[in-house]
Design a protein around this motif. Structure first.
Motif, PDB file in Angstrom:
ATOM      1  N   ALA A 114      35.299 -83.195  54.236  1.00  0.00           N
ATOM      2  CA  ALA A 114      34.098 -82.370  54.033  1.00  0.00           C
ATOM      3  C   ALA A 114      33.258 -82.911  52.882  1.00  0.00           C
ATOM      4  O   ALA A 114      32.020 -82.950  52.960  1.00  0.00           O
ATOM      5  N   ALA A 115      33.914 -83.331  51.810  1.00  0.00           N
ATOM      6  CA  ALA A 115      33.190 -83.874  50.656  1.00  0.00           C
ATOM      7  C   ALA A 115      32.394 -85.112  51.037  1.00  0.00           C
ATOM      8  O   ALA A 115      31.251 -85.302  50.591  1.00  0.00           O
ATOM      9  N   TYR A 116      32.978 -85.947  51.888  1.00  0.00           N
ATOM     10  CA  TYR A 116      32.276 -87.150  52.344  1.00  0.00           C
ATOM     11  C   TYR A 116      30.993 -86.760  53.081  1.00  0.00           C
ATOM     12  O   TYR A 116      29.925 -87.349  52.861  1.00  0.00           O
TER      13      TYR A 116
ATOM     14  N   ASN B 113      27.193 -87.627  51.791  1.00  0.00           N
ATOM     15  CA  ASN B 113      26.368 -88.408  52.713  1.00  0.00           C
ATOM     16  C   ASN B 113      25.069 -87.672  53.025  1.00  0.00           C
ATOM     17  O   ASN B 113      23.997 -88.272  53.113  1.00  0.00           O
ATOM     18  N   GLY B 114      25.163 -86.344  53.173  1.00  0.00           N
ATOM     19  CA  GLY B 114      23.975 -85.537  53.465  1.00  0.00           C
ATOM     20  C   GLY B 114      23.003 -85.464  52.303  1.00  0.00           C
ATOM     21  O   GLY B 114      21.786 -85.412  52.499  1.00  0.00           O
ATOM     22  N   LEU B 115      23.525 -85.479  51.076  1.00  0.00           N
ATOM     23  CA  LEU B 115      22.654 -85.385  49.904  1.00  0.00           C
ATOM     24  C   LEU B 115      21.832 -86.655  49.684  1.00  0.00           C
ATOM     25  O   LEU B 115      20.792 -86.620  49.036  1.00  0.00           O
ATOM     26  N   LYS B 116      22.292 -87.756  50.243  1.00  0.00           N
ATOM     27  CA  LYS B 116      21.575 -89.016  50.050  1.00  0.00           C
ATOM     28  C   LYS B 116      20.226 -89.017  50.748  1.00  0.00           C
ATOM     29  O   LYS B 116      19.359 -89.827  50.417  1.00  0.00           O
ATOM     30  N   MET B 117      20.044 -88.126  51.732  1.00  0.00           N
ATOM     31  CA  MET B 117      18.773 -88.036  52.440  1.00  0.00           C
ATOM     32  C   MET B 117      18.363 -86.565  52.487  1.00  0.00           C
ATOM     33  O   MET B 117      18.826 -85.800  53.332  1.00  0.00           O
ATOM     34  N   SER B 118      17.486 -86.171  51.592  1.00  0.00           N
ATOM     35  CA  SER B 118      17.139 -84.756  51.428  1.00  0.00           C
ATOM     36  C   SER B 118      16.438 -84.173  52.648  1.00  0.00           C
ATOM     37  O   SER B 118      16.457 -82.964  52.866  1.00  0.00           O
TER      38      SER B 118
ATOM     39  N   VAL C 159      17.022 -84.813  55.881  1.00  0.00           N
ATOM     40  CA  VAL C 159      17.833 -84.898  57.097  1.00  0.00           C
ATOM     41  C   VAL C 159      18.914 -83.812  57.084  1.00  0.00           C
ATOM     42  O   VAL C 159      19.552 -83.578  56.062  1.00  0.00           O
ATOM     43  N   ARG C 160      19.105 -83.150  58.233  1.00  0.00           N
ATOM     44  CA  ARG C 160      20.163 -82.155  58.358  1.00  0.00           C
ATOM     45  C   ARG C 160      21.541 -82.809  58.530  1.00  0.00           C
ATOM     46  O   ARG C 160      22.527 -82.373  57.979  1.00  0.00           O
ATOM     47  N   GLN C 161      21.581 -83.836  59.379  1.00  0.00           N
ATOM     48  CA  GLN C 161      22.824 -84.541  59.653  1.00  0.00           C
ATOM     49  C   GLN C 161      22.547 -86.031  59.767  1.00  0.00           C
ATOM     50  O   GLN C 161      21.496 -86.446  60.260  1.00  0.00           O
ATOM     51  N   ARG C 162      23.518 -86.813  59.306  1.00  0.00           N
ATOM     52  CA  ARG C 162      23.414 -88.268  59.448  1.00  0.00           C
ATOM     53  C   ARG C 162      24.765 -88.797  59.923  1.00  0.00           C
ATOM     54  O   ARG C 162      25.812 -88.370  59.436  1.00  0.00           O
ATOM     55  N   TRP C 163      24.711 -89.712  60.869  1.00  0.00           N
ATOM     56  CA  TRP C 163      25.941 -90.324  61.387  1.00  0.00           C
ATOM     57  C   TRP C 163      25.706 -91.815  61.534  1.00  0.00           C
ATOM     58  O   TRP C 163      24.839 -92.244  62.285  1.00  0.00           O
ATOM     59  N   ASP C 164      26.450 -92.597  60.762  1.00  0.00           N
ATOM     60  CA  ASP C 164      26.327 -94.058  60.821  1.00  0.00           C
ATOM     61  C   ASP C 164      27.232 -94.606  61.910  1.00  0.00           C
ATOM     62  O   ASP C 164      28.423 -94.279  61.968  1.00  0.00           O
ATOM     63  N   VAL C 165      26.681 -95.446  62.754  1.00  0.00           N
ATOM     64  CA  VAL C 165      27.412 -96.035  63.863  1.00  0.00           C
ATOM     65  C   VAL C 165      27.770 -97.476  63.510  1.00  0.00           C
ATOM     66  O   VAL C 165      26.895 -98.262  63.132  1.00  0.00           O
ATOM     67  N   HIS C 166      29.052 -97.787  63.617  1.00  0.00           N
ATOM     68  CA  HIS C 166      29.524 -99.161  63.405  1.00  0.00           C
ATOM     69  C   HIS C 166      29.010 -99.715  62.075  1.00  0.00           C
ATOM     70  O   HIS C 166      28.370-100.762  62.011  1.00  0.00           O
ATOM     71  N   GLY C 167      29.326 -98.952  61.008  1.00  0.00           N
ATOM     72  CA  GLY C 167      28.976 -99.416  59.667  1.00  0.00           C
ATOM     73  C   GLY C 167      27.503 -99.378  59.344  1.00  0.00           C
ATOM     74  O   GLY C 167      27.045-100.052  58.418  1.00  0.00           O
ATOM     75  N   GLY C 168      26.741 -98.593  60.097  1.00  0.00           N
ATOM     76  CA  GLY C 168      25.318 -98.462  59.812  1.00  0.00           C
ATOM     77  C   GLY C 168      24.420 -99.373  60.622  1.00  0.00           C
ATOM     78  O   GLY C 168      23.198 -99.415  60.384  1.00  0.00           O
ATOM     79  N   ALA C 169      24.979-100.093  61.596  1.00  0.00           N
ATOM     80  CA  ALA C 169      24.134-100.920  62.469  1.00  0.00           C
ATOM     81  C   ALA C 169      23.149-100.042  63.231  1.00  0.00           C
ATOM     82  O   ALA C 169      22.015-100.445  63.507  1.00  0.00           O
TER      83      ALA C 169
ATOM     84  N   MET D 164      30.070 -88.653  44.057  1.00  0.00           N
ATOM     85  CA  MET D 164      28.614 -88.583  43.924  1.00  0.00           C
ATOM     86  C   MET D 164      28.024 -89.939  43.545  1.00  0.00           C
ATOM     87  O   MET D 164      28.602 -90.667  42.718  1.00  0.00           O
ATOM     88  N   PRO D 165      26.883 -90.303  44.134  1.00  0.00           N
ATOM     89  CA  PRO D 165      26.218 -91.552  43.732  1.00  0.00           C
ATOM     90  C   PRO D 165      25.860 -91.525  42.252  1.00  0.00           C
ATOM     91  O   PRO D 165      25.644 -90.455  41.660  1.00  0.00           O
ATOM     92  N   GLU D 166      25.767 -92.701  41.657  1.00  0.00           N
ATOM     93  CA  GLU D 166      25.529 -92.803  40.219  1.00  0.00           C
ATOM     94  C   GLU D 166      24.187 -92.219  39.784  1.00  0.00           C
ATOM     95  O   GLU D 166      24.021 -91.821  38.635  1.00  0.00           O
ATOM     96  N   TYR D 167      23.223 -92.179  40.711  1.00  0.00           N
ATOM     97  CA  TYR D 167      21.882 -91.731  40.326  1.00  0.00           C
ATOM     98  C   TYR D 167      21.716 -90.203  40.395  1.00  0.00           C
ATOM     99  O   TYR D 167      20.656 -89.675  40.087  1.00  0.00           O
ATOM    100  N   MET D 168      22.765 -89.483  40.774  1.00  0.00           N
ATOM    101  CA  MET D 168      22.676 -88.023  40.865  1.00  0.00           C
ATOM    102  C   MET D 168      23.330 -87.353  39.663  1.00  0.00           C
ATOM    103  O   MET D 168      24.407 -87.756  39.221  1.00  0.00           O
TER     104      MET D 168
END
Length: 447
Positions: free
Chosen positions: A127-129, A133-138, A140-150, A248-252
């Motif tokens: 859940a934390a992941y 991941n969601g906080l990185k894009m304010s 967007v409701r949901q984000r799902w990276d496919v095959h490492g973000g391709a 958390m990312p370093e910039y937050m």
């Protein structure tokens, strides 16, 4: 595939729901008859009233021939012990839910595998992941990276600033378009759209896109004015919050509010980071929120154990000007209500854990799968094998089941969007969005 689930609690129940759609051979074991009755009336599964640590019960359930044994009771010791027993009598693969992050440290994996536990699931970490991941894009409701973000799938709520409202998709999603719309969530229903469908205000739309065109999608949906998240407030200092803080990312910068003094001390001991401030107080206190700078906060995350509290706190934060809100909603009955109230991102760690385990049960053709709770649908990655059906015809000629659409593919590590005229090749990793479709029907196209 024969699957045994120990524990008819939230994760076990959600797993049973996911698996019953795919005609799996499922046995659910629990020592509480009432819990079993509640589930067996809803899903096509076999239930057994017994203790998961009873050797006789495991044998009667067929653990010796089980492809997968999953223990997801609230008791981590019971889960691990029953997995060890199931493995000893013949279960091919075992999975145990635990409540302690120390158990899932990478260096411990081989130790538990020797004991007979192939995989450990810690829902709070999963859940934390998703939260981070969601906080990185304010925007967007949901984000799902496919095959490492391709490829990236984005769930976006459309507002009046969206440039592509009320236009048929055949005008928007052309073969050379930089995005593809795989699904629309509207008024509680999921739509797999066709060329004549149009986007409406307040739709939750799922876009498939390559990374370089994410800024373009942000522009056309009218979200460029959303400020990126730098300041975060978290209400509730449970284990999910601690795991989120550690990632958390370093910039937050984060302010965490927790009403229990001892818990505050514990978190301070766990988190040695100047970017994190732990405050002893109630996140529902409007005066405290103002004093701590709610008006300069870009994201508010409510992670108490009470769903109603989290929902109300997020609504309050929105009224005070916070764009991005995240609510932990552990009661699945409240999820649709939270979505309808426009809370933002909904986190249910039990559903996330069930989805994570779910992908272990699918055939080898499925590399990864994600159950999207708000859309009540799956997104799966399939590998196209030589001589498989998907390599014989172009996409529009495949005759995919109703409710399934191909959103993109990854070829030689590079992401590509898919149109009707696309020819899938052997070795391609293909992303399929499916609503009310049995996974086994899709697997046949890729074998």
């Amino acid at each position: 595939m024969k699957i045994i689930i120990a524990g008819a609690y939230a994760i076990g129940s959600h797993l049973a729901k996911l698996l019953s759609r795919n005609n799996q051979d499922i046995v659910l074991i629990d020592d509480d008859e009432q819990r079993l009755e509640n589930i067996s009336s809803d899903y096509d599964i076999l239930t057994m009233h017994a203790s998961p640590t009873s050797l006789a019960a495991l044998k009667n359930a067929g653990a010796a021939d089980a492809n997968l044994y999953i223990a997801v009771t609230p008791d981590e010791n019971l889960n691990m012990n029953s997995c060890v027993m199931a493995k000893a009598i013949g279960a091919k693969k075992t999975v145990a839910k635990v409540n302690n992050y120390e158990f899932v440290e990478p260096e411990m994996a081989k130790f538990y595998e020797k004991l007979g536990i192939d995989s450990l699931i810690y829902p709070e970490n999963l859940a934390a992941y998703d939260i981070v991941n969601g906080l990185k894009m304010s925007w967007v409701r949901q984000r799902w990276d496919v095959h490492g973000g391709a490829l990236v799938m984005l769930g976006i709520k459309l507002r009046e600033t969206c440039e592509i409202l009320d236009r048929p998709l055949k005008e928007l999603c052309k073969p050379d378009s930089p995005y593809y719309i795989v699904a629309i969530r509207r008024d509680g229903d999921t739509i797999i759209p066709g060329g004549n469908d149009v986007l409406k205000m307040y739709d939750l739309v799922y876009f498939m896109v390559t990374k370089q065109y994410i800024p373009y999608v942000r522009k056309i949906v009218g979200k460029e004015h959303y400020v990126d998240v730098k300041n975060v407030m978290i209400m509730g200092g449970g284990d999910t919050a601690v795991r989120a803080l550690k990632n958390m990312p370093e910039y937050m910068n984060v302010k965490l509010m927790e009403h229990d003094v001892e818990r505050c001390d514990y978190i301070n001991d766990q988190i040695d980071d100047q970017r994190v401030m732990v405050i002893n107080g109630d996140g529902r206190d409007l005066q405290l929120l103002n004093e701590e700078g709610i008006h300069t906060t870009q994201a508010f995350v409510a992670l108490t154990s009470n769903a109603e509290t989290n929902i109300l706190a997020c609504l309050t934060a929105k009224r005070m000007g916070v764009r991005k809100t995240v609510a932990a909603v552990e009661n699945l009955d409240y999820v649709n209500m939270a979505v309808s109230l426009d809370i933002g991102t909904i986190i249910n760690k039990k559903a996330i854990a069930a989805s994570h385990i779910y992908q272990m049960m699918l055939d080898a053709e499925v590399n990864n799968v994600r159950f999207l709770m708000t859309a009540n649908a799956d997104v799966a990655e399939f590998t196209a094998h030589p001589e498989s059906k998907v390599t014989k015809k172009r996409v529009f000629e495949l005759g995919l089941p109703n409710g399934a659409t191909i959103g993109g593919l990854v070829r030689n590590g590079e992401g590509h969007l898919v149109s009707g005229g696309t020819q899938i090749e052997a070795g391609d990793i293909v992303v399929v969005f499916c609503y009310n479709v049995r996974m086994e029907k899709l697997e046949k196209f890729f074998r």
